[in-house]
Design an enzyme around this catalytic site. Structure first.
Site, short mmCIF file in Angstrom:
data_model
loop_
_atom_site.label_atom_id
_atom_site.label_comp_id
_atom_site.label_asym_id
_atom_site.label_seq_id
_atom_site.Cartn_x
_atom_site.Cartn_y
_atom_site.Cartn_z
N HIS A 90 0.84 -1.22 0.00
CA HIS A 90 0.00 0.00 0.00
C HIS A 90 0.87 1.26 0.00
CE1 HIS A 90 -3.26 -2.76 1.30
NE2 HIS A 90 -2.31 -3.25 2.07
N SER B 49 14.40 21.98 -15.90
CA SER B 49 13.18 22.75 -16.13
C SER B 49 13.58 24.10 -16.71
CB SER B 49 12.46 22.94 -14.80
OG SER B 49 11.62 24.08 -14.88
N LYS C 178 15.61 21.94 -10.69
CA LYS C 178 15.00 20.66 -11.04
C LYS C 178 15.83 19.78 -11.95
CE LYS C 178 10.91 19.80 -11.10
NZ LYS C 178 9.50 19.74 -11.50
N ASN D 217 14.58 16.47 -13.92
CA ASN D 217 13.39 15.64 -14.12
C ASN D 217 13.72 14.27 -14.69
OD1 ASN D 217 11.73 17.73 -13.23
ND2 ASN D 217 11.71 18.66 -15.28
N GLU E 169 9.77 8.57 -17.12
CA GLU E 169 8.41 9.11 -17.36
C GLU E 169 7.93 8.77 -18.77
OE1 GLU E 169 7.64 13.13 -14.97
OE2 GLU E 169 9.51 13.17 -16.09
N LYS F 77 0.31 -3.29 -39.84
CA LYS F 77 1.74 -3.01 -39.81
C LYS F 77 2.14 -1.86 -38.88
CE LYS F 77 1.95 -5.08 -44.15
NZ LYS F 77 0.49 -5.26 -43.94
N1 ARG Z 1 -0.12 -4.19 -48.85
C1 ARG Z 1 -0.96 -5.32 -48.61
C2 ARG Z 1 -1.03 -5.57 -47.10
O1 ARG Z 1 -0.22 -5.07 -46.43
C3 ARG Z 1 -0.41 -6.53 -49.28
C4 ARG Z 1 -1.43 -7.58 -49.59
C5 ARG Z 1 -2.34 -7.06 -50.61
N2 ARG Z 1 -3.26 -8.03 -51.08
C6 ARG Z 1 -4.34 -7.71 -51.77
N3 ARG Z 1 -5.10 -8.67 -52.15
N4 ARG Z 1 -4.66 -6.47 -52.06
O2 ARG Z 1 -1.92 -6.23 -46.62
#
Ligand code: ARG
Length: 462
Positions: free
Chosen positions: A158, A279, A285, A287, A292, A327
């Site tokens: 705690h 600061s 200070k 920091n 952080e 991605k």
């Molecule tokens: N740039 C696409 C992706 O990252 C690659 C696959 C694309 N496939 C498609 N059938 N358009 O998913």
């Protein structure tokens, strides 16, 4: 063809400019170029081995791809948004370089299995890089623990002083968390270890391919078993982001402690200047920016995990363009985890420990009260009654402004006649710490055992 598109045959009008930009992934998927080329070379070799293309064609394709790789590494490659993604940028360039024979590379393959391959290859390498950084952090924690074996700090529950512990014990708590994180990341690598290429667009391919041969060339332990699953599976990315989230949660907790400990109020440690900023208005200070920020970045890694889970939750089989959105969260997680680990290993290694301040704090707050209770229990009193005895003792200490070790024997005995002169052997910080000897306890010998064990485990691994 209405345009430069590799798929332009079916189309009579060019893509709208903005649609082109909106649908392109080249801005972020270009970082997978090496893996795209690596996968294509393995694929071309296989096509030749299976007599799907001639050996001469494969040779041309492979040397063309190697030339493109060299160009990209030399930053002599013009990535085009009109070519949408890394796969088509490289293929189009290949055809430009070696002529129509370059168009044979995509035989028995689709971008759907190609992208599944590229992401796996990319993540596989990054997992190794992350493992190295994580290992360096674990090493730094072990070294600091060993260098500070005599340092006692208050242990908290705690955030109230609870019982004294070794600072080394506290550091090793994080060592354990990171050890589990390393195990989780190794698990991700294990499940990722299947070749997706050969699934085609979704149903497999009519060509007599040899997937095992490609797997072997690319260092995969095996091949995926269902083409529909293969092109729609992003579990490996999600699993990675989950493991990364847990890892960041641990880093964030350690960050929080470093921030507290380096405040003037705790004053337990000092972070090296290299990890702090001043600061612009308050000259006194310093920091703790790095911890952080790591604490803050934990939020974005959690967010990335949520993005991926939400992205995938209602997608029908098989590939859907939505999946291109996998991605950026994945890459951002990789970058964030790598950066955080890298900076943390160094910061821990350079941490200055203020042993005296920790000790003073550990002595405050009646931290050895449990030791008095355990003492009277060993003399035969049931623990519940012992708890009561010590509760009264602490109240007396509060009222008289004394600390437990400062009480006279007569004062102790007001609360229990079982208390004798040897009580003073049990209420010092060292005695309290060193009494907790069982495996996993904070006694110096137990902590030393764990350091040895950790070092042995690491040696066996390397
Ligand atoms: N740039 C696409 C992706 O990252 C690659 C696959 C694309 N496939 C498609 N059938 N358009 O998913």
């Amino acid at each position: 063809m209405a345009q430069d598109k590799l798929w332009g045959g079916r189309f009579s009008q060019p893509t709208d400019k903005f649609v082109e930009e909106f649908t392109a992934s080249i801005a972020f998927d270009q970082r997978m170029y090496r893996y795209d080329i690596q996968g294509s070379i393995a694929h071309a070799r296989m096509l030749a081995k299976q007599s799907i293309i001639s050996a001469a064609d494969a040779e041309q394709i492979i040397s063309g791809l190697e030339g493109i790789l060299a160009d990209i590494e030399a930053e002599n490659f013009d990535f085009k948004v009109s070519l949408e993604d890394i796969h088509m940028n490289i293929e189009a360039r290949l055809i430009e370089r070696i002529g129509p024979v370059g168009g044979k590379l995509h035989t028995a393959r689709s971008r759907n299995d190609q992208v599944a391959l590229d992401v796996r290859l990319y993540l596989r390498d990054e997992l190794q890089a992350i493992a190295v950084y994580l290992d360096a952090l674990q090493q730094a924690l072990l070294d600091q623990a060993e260098a500070n074996l005599a340092v006692i700090m208050p242990g908290y529950t705690h955030l109230q002083t609870a019982q004294p512990v070794l600072f080394a014990h506290h550091l090793l708590a994080y060592y354990e968390m990171f050890r589990r994180d390393a195990g989780r990341l190794a698990d991700v690598a294990k499940r990722l270890d299947e070749l997706p290429l050969g699934a085609g667009a979704l149903a497999g391919t009519t060509f007599p391919i040899d997937r095992e041969y490609v797997a072997e060339q690319l260092g995969f332990a095996g091949v995926t078993r269902n083409s529909l699953d293969t092109v729609s599976d992003r579990d490996f990315a999600i699993e990675f982001c989950a493991a990364a989230s847990i890892l960041m949660m641990h880093l964030s907790r350690l960050s929080e402690e470093l921030i507290l400990w380096s405040s003037a109020d705790f004053n337990f440690v000092e972070l090296s200047d290299a990890f702090c900023t001043g600061s612009s208005i308050m000259p006194q200070k310093k920091n703790p920016d790095v911890p952080e920020l790591v604490r803050g970045k934990t939020g974005r890694v959690y967010g990335n995990l949520m993005s991926l889970l939400t992205l995938m939750k209602s997608l029908p089989l098989a590939y859907n363009k939505d999946m291109q959105e996998d991605k950026e969260p994945l890459f951002d997680t990789i970058d964030t985890v790598k950066g955080s680990l890298k900076i943390f290993a160094d910061m821990i290694a350079k941490l200055r420990v203020k042993a005296e301040n920790m000790r003073t704090a550990a002595a405050r707050g009646y931290s050895t009260a449990t030791d008095v209770a355990d003492y009277v229990v060993r003399k035969g009193l049931p623990f519940r009654q012992a708890h009561e005895v010590v509760g009264k003792t602490v109240r007396y200490c509060v009222e008289t402004g004394k600390d437990i070790p400062e009480l006279s024997l007569a004062e102790f005995q007001q609360f229990s006649p079982l208390i004798e002169a040897d009580i003073y052997d049990f209420v010092t910080l060292e005695a309290s710490v060193n009494a907790r000897r069982a495996t996993g306890g904070t006694a110096r010998e137990a902590v030393e055992r764990e350091i040895r064990r950790a070092r042995q485990e690491r040696q066996a691994k390397s």
